[in-house]
Design an enzyme around this catalytic site. Structure first.
Site, PDB file in Angstrom:
ATOM      1  N   ASP A   7      38.253  27.592  17.222  1.00  0.00           N
ATOM      2  CA  ASP A   7      39.165  26.664  17.889  1.00  0.00           C
ATOM      3  C   ASP A   7      38.326  25.514  18.422  1.00  0.00           C
ATOM      4  OD1 ASP A   7      41.437  25.489  18.966  1.00  0.00           O
ATOM      5  OD2 ASP A   7      41.446  26.716  20.777  1.00  0.00           O
ATOM      6  N   SER A   8      38.947  24.363  18.592  1.00  0.00           N
ATOM      7  CA  SER A   8      38.209  23.235  19.167  1.00  0.00           C
ATOM      8  C   SER A   8      37.748  23.571  20.582  1.00  0.00           C
ATOM      9  CB  SER A   8      39.100  21.992  19.187  1.00  0.00           C
ATOM     10  OG  SER A   8      40.245  22.251  19.977  1.00  0.00           O
ATOM     11  N   TYR A  39      40.393  17.919  19.892  1.00  0.00           N
ATOM     12  CA  TYR A  39      40.517  17.225  18.608  1.00  0.00           C
ATOM     13  C   TYR A  39      41.842  16.455  18.502  1.00  0.00           C
ATOM     14  CZ  TYR A  39      36.806  20.108  16.305  1.00  0.00           C
ATOM     15  OH  TYR A  39      35.639  20.710  15.921  1.00  0.00           O
ATOM     16  N   GLY A  40      42.828  16.900  19.291  1.00  0.00           N
ATOM     17  CA  GLY A  40      44.217  16.496  19.064  1.00  0.00           C
ATOM     18  C   GLY A  40      44.539  15.021  19.149  1.00  0.00           C
ATOM     19  N   CYS A  70      43.429  26.920  15.291  1.00  0.00           N
ATOM     20  CA  CYS A  70      43.706  25.613  15.889  1.00  0.00           C
ATOM     21  C   CYS A  70      44.692  24.909  14.960  1.00  0.00           C
ATOM     22  CB  CYS A  70      42.398  24.836  15.992  1.00  0.00           C
ATOM     23  SG  CYS A  70      42.592  23.120  16.486  1.00  0.00           S
ATOM     24  N   ASN A  71      45.839  24.551  15.503  1.00  0.00           N
ATOM     25  CA  ASN A  71      46.856  23.884  14.663  1.00  0.00           C
ATOM     26  C   ASN A  71      46.387  22.524  14.181  1.00  0.00           C
ATOM     27  OD1 ASN A  71      49.796  25.354  15.064  1.00  0.00           O
ATOM     28  ND2 ASN A  71      48.346  25.771  16.697  1.00  0.00           N
ATOM     29  N   THR A  72      45.692  21.822  15.058  1.00  0.00           N
ATOM     30  CA  THR A  72      45.232  20.474  14.707  1.00  0.00           C
ATOM     31  C   THR A  72      44.285  20.543  13.516  1.00  0.00           C
ATOM     32  OG1 THR A  72      45.397  19.985  17.062  1.00  0.00           O
ATOM     33  CG2 THR A  72      44.221  18.387  15.701  1.00  0.00           C
ATOM     34  N   CYS A 184      50.328  24.670  19.186  1.00  0.00           N
ATOM     35  CA  CYS A 184      48.919  24.477  19.548  1.00  0.00           C
ATOM     36  C   CYS A 184      48.516  25.794  20.184  1.00  0.00           C
ATOM     37  CB  CYS A 184      48.780  23.326  20.546  1.00  0.00           C
ATOM     38  SG  CYS A 184      47.141  23.224  21.302  1.00  0.00           S
ATOM     39  N   THR A 185      47.418  26.357  19.757  1.00  0.00           N
ATOM     40  CA  THR A 185      47.065  27.699  20.246  1.00  0.00           C
ATOM     41  C   THR A 185      46.827  27.694  21.760  1.00  0.00           C
ATOM     42  OG1 THR A 185      44.826  27.251  19.459  1.00  0.00           O
ATOM     43  CG2 THR A 185      46.198  28.672  18.097  1.00  0.00           C
ATOM     44  N   HIS A 186      46.443  26.552  22.301  1.00  0.00           N
ATOM     45  CA  HIS A 186      46.265  26.459  23.758  1.00  0.00           C
ATOM     46  C   HIS A 186      47.590  26.667  24.518  1.00  0.00           C
ATOM     47  CE1 HIS A 186      42.397  24.604  22.848  1.00  0.00           C
ATOM     48  NE2 HIS A 186      42.116  24.542  24.124  1.00  0.00           N
TER      49      HIS A 186
HETATM   50  N1  DGL Z   1      44.074  24.717  20.030  1.00  0.00           N
HETATM   51  C1  DGL Z   1      44.109  23.462  19.338  1.00  0.00           C
HETATM   52  C2  DGL Z   1      45.413  23.365  18.533  1.00  0.00           C
HETATM   53  O1  DGL Z   1      45.977  24.381  18.245  1.00  0.00           O
HETATM   54  C3  DGL Z   1      43.811  22.368  20.285  1.00  0.00           C
HETATM   55  C4  DGL Z   1      43.735  21.011  19.690  1.00  0.00           C
HETATM   56  C5  DGL Z   1      42.875  20.019  20.377  1.00  0.00           C
HETATM   57  O2  DGL Z   1      41.665  20.193  20.373  1.00  0.00           O
HETATM   58  O3  DGL Z   1      43.425  19.029  20.876  1.00  0.00           O
HETATM   59  O4  DGL Z   1      45.892  22.357  18.146  1.00  0.00           O
END
Ligand code: DGL
Length: 265
Positions: A7-8, A39-40, A70-72, A184-186
């Site tokens: 994940d980011s 990353y988003g 991470c979805n992004t 988003c996993t967060h």
């Molecule tokens: N957990 C990441 C996601 O699912 C976070 C993205 C980010 O870094 O902004 O998108």
């Protein structure tokens, strides 16, 4: 060999904790690119480059399978990594994302109006719209970018999240969505707050309740991959930067104290 989990940021530890509950026997390496997260809000090319470097690090370090949690990164990099990079550099290994398994689950609910809450880059990629429409062209989908949530979650700022979340959710509530994907996993750490805001009639779809079972299914169906993963139940936690606060945040999202190691790439 191990399962890589990328994940980011440290928010991905919340999902890893759930994965380990379902699959405690395997060895894992968790990697968060804290030097460059979030990353988003970045451009597609930069997200692709950062994701490729991070996934490459995990594959180089003995991972048979990498879960891009991470979805992004899944939205902007997964397909190209699976099709153009993996077969040439690491044939026989696998990279999995989180978008398609989430969609598979959601389509089972037979929803006609669906909301997506995600980062700006995930929304911009339209990955959820494209993938869902392939399987169910009739479903109405409404997207909302939530660029402030990941920085809040990564910086122990949940006490300030509610008014921001209300503002992000209002357009989806106005569209009368029946369910909202936390894309988003967060955002899984916010699911109770989201449910409180949207009310009991709207289904809140959180990836921590989907991905662990999907990964377990995948490993049952792909014995040739599962057999290569060692089973000592060990987890290595790595981040591309180490600041004093990170250990505390990691403990919060993983639910126990962990030792973070610096990943160099
Ligand atoms: N957990 C990441 C996601 O699912 C976070 C993205 C980010 O870094 O902004 O998108």
């Amino acid at each position: 060999m191990k399962i890589g989990f990328f994940d980011s940021g440290l928010g991905g530890l919340f999902l890893l904790k759930k994965v380990v509950k379902v699959l405690p026997q395997y060895d894992y390496v968790f990697l968060a690119d804290l030097k460059r997260s979030p990353y988003g809000n970045r451009s597609p090319q930069v997200i692709y480059d950062f994701t490729r470097e991070s996934v490459d690090y995990l594959l180089k370090n003995d991972c048979q399978l990498v879960v891009v949690a991470c979805n992004t990164a899944s939205a902007l990099a997964l397909r190209k990594l699976q099709q153009e990079y993996l077969p040439i550099k690491y044939p026989g290994r696998r990279i999995l994302g989180v978008v398609v398994p989430t969609i598979e689950e959601v389509l089972e609910y037979k929803i006609s109006r669906l909301g997506i809450l995600a980062t700006r880059a995930t929304v911009g990629s339209r990955v959820y719209i494209k993938e869902i429409k392939k399987l169910d062209p009739k479903i109405k989908i409404f997207q909302q970018a939530a660029p402030l949530l990941v920085p809040l979650i990564e910086n122990n700022g949940l006490r300030w999240a509610e008014p921001i979340l209300r503002a992000y959710l209002a357009p989806l509530i106005n569209k009368k969505v029946e369910a909202i994907i936390l894309g988003c996993t967060h955002y899984s750490v916010l699911k109770k707050m989201v449910q409180k805001i949207v009310g009991p009639k709207v289904k809140v779809i959180s990836q921590d309740e989907i991905i662990p079972e999907k990964l377990a299914d995948y490993l049952v169906k792909h014995r040739e991959i599962a057999e290569k993963i060692s089973q000592a139940g060990k987890i290595i936690f790595e981040t591309t930067d180490l600041a004093p606060d990170f250990c505390q945040t990691a403990k919060k999202w993983f639910g126990q104290k962990i030792k973070l190691k610096k990943a160099a790439y």
